[in-house]
Scaffold this motif. Structure first.
Motif, short mmCIF file in Angstrom:
data_model
loop_
_atom_site.label_atom_id
_atom_site.label_comp_id
_atom_site.label_asym_id
_atom_site.label_seq_id
_atom_site.Cartn_x
_atom_site.Cartn_y
_atom_site.Cartn_z
N LYS A 177 0.95 -1.22 -0.13
CA LYS A 177 0.08 -0.03 -0.07
C LYS A 177 0.73 1.36 -0.06
N SER A 178 1.94 1.25 0.66
CA SER A 178 3.05 2.31 0.72
C SER A 178 3.47 3.00 -0.97
N SER A 179 3.40 1.82 -1.75
CA SER A 179 3.71 2.39 -3.10
C SER A 179 2.52 2.22 -4.02
N TYR A 180 1.54 2.12 -3.59
CA TYR A 180 0.21 1.99 -4.53
C TYR A 180 -0.68 3.40 -4.34
N GLU A 181 -0.34 4.15 -4.98
CA GLU A 181 -1.06 5.44 -4.98
C GLU A 181 -2.01 5.51 -5.80
N VAL A 182 -3.54 5.94 -5.39
CA VAL A 182 -4.65 5.92 -6.30
C VAL A 182 -5.41 7.27 -6.09
N SER A 183 -6.12 7.62 -7.08
CA SER A 183 -6.67 8.98 -7.07
C SER A 183 -8.05 9.07 -6.18
N PRO A 184 -8.40 10.29 -6.03
CA PRO A 184 -9.89 10.27 -5.16
C PRO A 184 -10.77 9.57 -6.06
N ILE A 185 -10.85 9.67 -7.09
CA ILE A 185 -12.20 9.16 -8.01
C ILE A 185 -11.91 7.69 -8.00
N PHE A 186 -10.60 7.23 -8.09
CA PHE A 186 -10.52 5.63 -7.84
C PHE A 186 -11.09 5.06 -6.48
N ARG A 187 -10.99 5.75 -5.46
CA ARG A 187 -11.42 5.35 -4.31
C ARG A 187 -12.82 5.63 -4.24
N GLN A 188 -13.52 6.72 -4.88
CA GLN A 188 -14.83 7.02 -4.96
C GLN A 188 -15.57 5.84 -5.85
N ASN A 189 -14.88 5.60 -6.91
CA ASN A 189 -15.58 4.36 -7.72
C ASN A 189 -15.59 2.94 -6.86
N PHE A 190 -14.44 2.87 -6.40
CA PHE A 190 -14.30 1.57 -5.67
C PHE A 190 -15.21 1.21 -4.65
N CYS A 191 -15.48 2.18 -4.04
CA CYS A 191 -16.28 1.93 -2.61
C CYS A 191 -17.88 2.39 -2.93
N ALA A 192 -18.18 2.89 -4.29
CA ALA A 192 -19.57 3.10 -4.72
C ALA A 192 -20.60 2.15 -4.21
N ASP A 193 -20.30 0.90 -4.20
CA ASP A 193 -21.45 -0.22 -4.09
C ASP A 193 -21.07 -0.89 -2.65
N ASN A 194 -20.11 -0.38 -1.93
CA ASN A 194 -19.71 -0.97 -0.61
C ASN A 194 -18.87 0.10 0.11
N PRO A 195 -19.65 0.83 0.86
CA PRO A 195 -18.88 2.04 1.47
C PRO A 195 -17.77 1.50 2.58
N THR A 196 -18.06 0.08 2.96
CA THR A 196 -17.00 -0.32 3.84
C THR A 196 -15.64 -0.54 3.34
N TYR A 197 -15.71 -0.68 2.05
CA TYR A 197 -14.16 -0.71 1.41
C TYR A 197 -13.45 0.24 1.58
N ALA A 198 -14.00 1.62 2.17
CA ALA A 198 -13.09 2.67 2.61
C ALA A 198 -11.84 2.44 3.37
N THR A 199 -12.07 1.42 4.20
CA THR A 199 -11.30 0.85 5.23
C THR A 199 -9.83 0.57 4.39
N TYR A 200 -10.01 0.08 3.22
CA TYR A 200 -8.73 -0.24 2.69
C TYR A 200 -7.74 0.81 1.93
N PHE A 201 -8.23 1.99 2.19
CA PHE A 201 -7.54 3.39 1.95
C PHE A 201 -7.16 4.15 2.85
N SER A 202 -5.89 4.62 2.79
CA SER A 202 -5.41 5.70 3.81
C SER A 202 -4.88 6.77 2.91
N ASN A 203 -4.54 7.89 3.72
CA ASN A 203 -4.04 9.05 2.98
C ASN A 203 -2.61 8.91 2.49
N TRP A 204 -2.43 8.95 1.31
CA TRP A 204 -1.14 8.85 0.69
C TRP A 204 -0.07 9.92 1.16
N GLN A 205 -0.56 11.36 1.23
CA GLN A 205 0.34 12.33 1.68
C GLN A 205 0.92 12.10 2.98
#
Length: 239
Positions: free
Chosen positions: A135-163
């Motif tokens: 995960k420390s090398s896997y940067e994704v955009s806010p749009i990617f996160r939004q689309n990934f979590c669209a059908d399952n909001p609990t998926y947000a737990t797999y994302f952390s702030n890159w900066q």
């Protein structure tokens, strides 16, 4: 290990021969992987469909299942998650290529289902997760996160702030490609998908494919360095 790369074909053939020799295999089967959720069962009648040597000559899919002794089924990766399955009691093995798209579309569950269809039992299936991008090398955009979590909001737990994860004071910080982005923990996502299906999983080697160039190929590292091509490592299992 891939005929789809720009590597010399005879070198790829020799590398695959060495894999067969080390693992004492009669055949080595692979796929033309497409980040989907199609799983094939290798049998005596179709084994030739998965042993082609021409670029992209193998059948399309992202999962393989087999019960034939000494027939290896292999998954090629360069950041995505390789997952190998075994039911040692019923002599069934499986392998799948779990990129974020395939993992979200159910490639893990479909591989397990295909194993059960040929005699495996979920209670005795073990899965192992191979080296992939951390995960420390896997940067994704806010749009990617939004689309990934669209059908399952609990998926947000797999994302952390890159900066925050890659601030200038951290060890070997990676440059950001966005002003506001996220780090995606794909290996944990895969482990949790397996757990929800009742499959016990273990990690073969906790290593980041991106930051270990002497050991692993990495599509993302190659892209960031503007290299024209990248290689693939292989993960193989057999009865």
């Amino acid at each position: 290990m891939s005929y789809a790369s720009c590597d010399t074909a005879t070198h790829v053939t020799e590398n695959r021969r060495r894999v067969k020799t080390v693992l004492q295999l009669d055949h080595l089967c692979t796929l033309h992987q497409v980040h989907g959720n199609t799983v094939h069962t290798v049998c005596a009648d179709n084994i030739g469909d998965f042993t082609n040597t021409a670029p992209r000559g193998d059948r399309q899919g992202d999962g393989l299942v087999c019960t034939i002794p000494h027939v290896g089924i292999g998954i090629l990766t360069a950041d995505c998650v390789p997952v190998l399955f075994a039911d040692p009691h019923n002599k069934v093995v499986g392998a799948c290529h779990a990129g974020w798209g395939g993992a979200k579309r159910g490639i893990l569950h479909r591989t397990v289902d295909a194993m059960v269809a040929v005699g495996a039992c979920i209670d005795t299936i073990i899965a192992v997760i191979g080296p992939c991008i951390d995960k420390s090398s896997y940067e994704v955009s806010p749009i990617f996160r939004q689309n990934f979590c669209a059908d399952n909001p609990t998926y947000a737990t797999y994302f952390s702030n890159w900066q925050a994860l890659n601030n200038p004071l951290s060890k070997n910080p990676l440059p950001s490609h966005y002003t506001d982005s996220y780090a995606f923990d794909i290996s944990r996502f895969v482990r949790d998908r397996l757990r929800t299906y009742g499959v016990c999983s273990h990690t073969i080697k906790q290593a980041d494919t991106y930051t270990n160039p002497k050991t692993f190929f990495s599509f993302r590292r190659t892209t960031h360095k503007n290299h024209p091509d990248y290689g693939r490592q292989i993960s193989v299992i057999a009865v």
